[in-house]
Design an enzyme around this catalytic site. Structure first.
Site, PDB file in Angstrom:
ATOM      1  N   ASP A  65       7.268  -1.848  -5.597  1.00 49.41           N
ATOM      2  CA  ASP A  65       6.542  -2.733  -4.689  1.00 49.41           C
ATOM      3  C   ASP A  65       6.163  -4.052  -5.365  1.00 49.41           C
ATOM      4  O   ASP A  65       6.055  -4.098  -6.593  1.00 49.41           O
ATOM      5  CB  ASP A  65       5.293  -2.025  -4.147  1.00 49.41           C
ATOM      6  CG  ASP A  65       4.304  -1.588  -5.223  1.00 49.41           C
ATOM      7  OD1 ASP A  65       4.707  -0.909  -6.180  1.00 49.41           O
ATOM      8  OD2 ASP A  65       3.109  -1.924  -5.105  1.00 49.41           O
ATOM      9  N   GLU A 102      -3.709  -5.503  -2.831  1.00 48.88           N
ATOM     10  CA  GLU A 102      -2.907  -4.563  -2.049  1.00 48.88           C
ATOM     11  C   GLU A 102      -2.606  -5.178  -0.682  1.00 48.88           C
ATOM     12  O   GLU A 102      -3.507  -5.678  -0.002  1.00 48.88           O
ATOM     13  CB  GLU A 102      -3.657  -3.241  -1.860  1.00 48.88           C
ATOM     14  CG  GLU A 102      -3.805  -2.421  -3.125  1.00 48.88           C
ATOM     15  CD  GLU A 102      -2.587  -1.549  -3.415  1.00 48.88           C
ATOM     16  OE1 GLU A 102      -1.629  -1.586  -2.621  1.00 48.88           O
ATOM     17  OE2 GLU A 102      -2.609  -0.846  -4.448  1.00 48.88           O
ATOM     18  N   HIS A 121       4.038  -5.346  -8.634  1.00 39.42           N
ATOM     19  CA  HIS A 121       3.770  -4.086  -9.328  1.00 39.42           C
ATOM     20  C   HIS A 121       5.026  -3.576 -10.027  1.00 39.42           C
ATOM     21  O   HIS A 121       4.976  -3.042 -11.142  1.00 39.42           O
ATOM     22  CB  HIS A 121       3.260  -3.060  -8.306  1.00 39.42           C
ATOM     23  CG  HIS A 121       2.538  -1.904  -8.899  1.00 39.42           C
ATOM     24  ND1 HIS A 121       2.158  -0.824  -8.145  1.00 39.42           N
ATOM     25  CD2 HIS A 121       2.121  -1.637 -10.163  1.00 39.42           C
ATOM     26  CE1 HIS A 121       1.539   0.052  -8.928  1.00 39.42           C
ATOM     27  NE2 HIS A 121       1.503  -0.415 -10.151  1.00 39.42           N
ATOM     28  N   THR A 132       0.819  -1.212   0.000  1.00 39.41           N
ATOM     29  CA  THR A 132       0.000   0.000   0.000  1.00 39.41           C
ATOM     30  C   THR A 132       0.853   1.261   0.000  1.00 39.41           C
ATOM     31  O   THR A 132       0.456   2.284  -0.571  1.00 39.41           O
ATOM     32  CB  THR A 132      -0.947   0.009   1.206  1.00 39.41           C
ATOM     33  OG1 THR A 132      -0.192  -0.240   2.400  1.00 39.41           O
ATOM     34  CG2 THR A 132      -2.031  -1.046   1.051  1.00 39.41           C
TER      35      THR A 132
END
Length: 235
Positions: free
Chosen positions: A144, A92, A134, A29
């Site tokens: 991330d 997430e 990601h 996140t």
């Protein structure tokens, strides 16, 4: 273990336009608290979302129906796919990230992630090739879920490709062949500026080599992972 799923719907979604789901994209996140992240992912003005969010205690928030296109990946590319949002499920994972104090992911959080992914994979007949970070699809702008993410736990469950380990030392390809292999693994590679995908590869598959450059060890790791990918594609 049974999942603790909380319905936290987000208004931020669109139509997949018939694109089948072939990827599961894992994010952290990157905000100070989990609640901040939940609020942002449900904020219509922000326009971003994910299908699921997992808190550090393992609570799973269901935010966008899997049949809809969540807005989590942004601009990116993976393995021939330019519209990653349409082809993926976005998860997430609450973690402050590199800016707010990056830290290891708690065991209950990863336990919940594994159970969620097992369910998704079973329903959608996905393979370990489906799981990406990601940073893999957007290496120029994202890092991330990062080098502390426990990919080996997912690999042990058949949910992700394994990481390279010291001792796995096939012949190192030359510079150009290594970049070609990187592209065949799935990365978008600009041959003139390959630094970002090399860093993303190291974060995902060889964190012990992070920021070492395209050294012989990194090229060995690329060949080893490339072999995994080719074998997985052959079934």
């Amino acid at each position: 273990m049974p999942l603790n799923i909380v319905q936290s719907p987000s208004p931020n979604h669109s139509d997949r336009q018939g694109t089948p789901v072939s990827l599961v994209v894992l994010h952290y996140t990157g905000m100070e608290t989990g609640q901040e992240a939940i609020d942002r992912l449900r904020d219509q003005e922000a326009g971003v979302s994910a299908h699921y969010l997992i808190e550090e205690d393992g609570t799973v928030h269901a935010m966008v129906d899997e049949e809809l296109r969540a807005h989590h990946a942004g601009l990116g590319f993976w393995a021939g796919i330019n519209d990653v949002n349409s082809a993926s499920i976005g998860i997430e994972i609450v973690n402050p990230g590199h800016y707010w104090g990056y830290r290891p992911f708690p065991v209950p959080q990863i336990d919940a992630l594994i159970e969620l992914m097992k369910d998704i994979y079973a329903r959608r007949r996905l393979t370990p090739l489906a799981a990406i970070g990601h940073s893999d699809l957007a290496p120029d702008r994202k890092d991330d879920p990062g080098e502390l993410f426990p990919w080996p736990r997912l690999a042990a469950e058949g949910l992700a490709l394994a990481q390279w380990q010291k001792g796995e030392e096939p012949p190192a390809p030359d510079y150009e062949d290594a970049l070609k292999m990187l592209a065949e693994i799935g990365y978008g590679v600009n041959l003139s500026h390959p630094i970002a995908p090399v860093l993303a590869f190291q974060r995902r598959f060889a964190p012990q080599l992070l920021a070492h450059g395209l050294t012989p060890k990194t090229r060995q790791a690329i060949r080893w992972v490339h072999g995994q990918v080719m074998r997985a594609k052959l079934g």
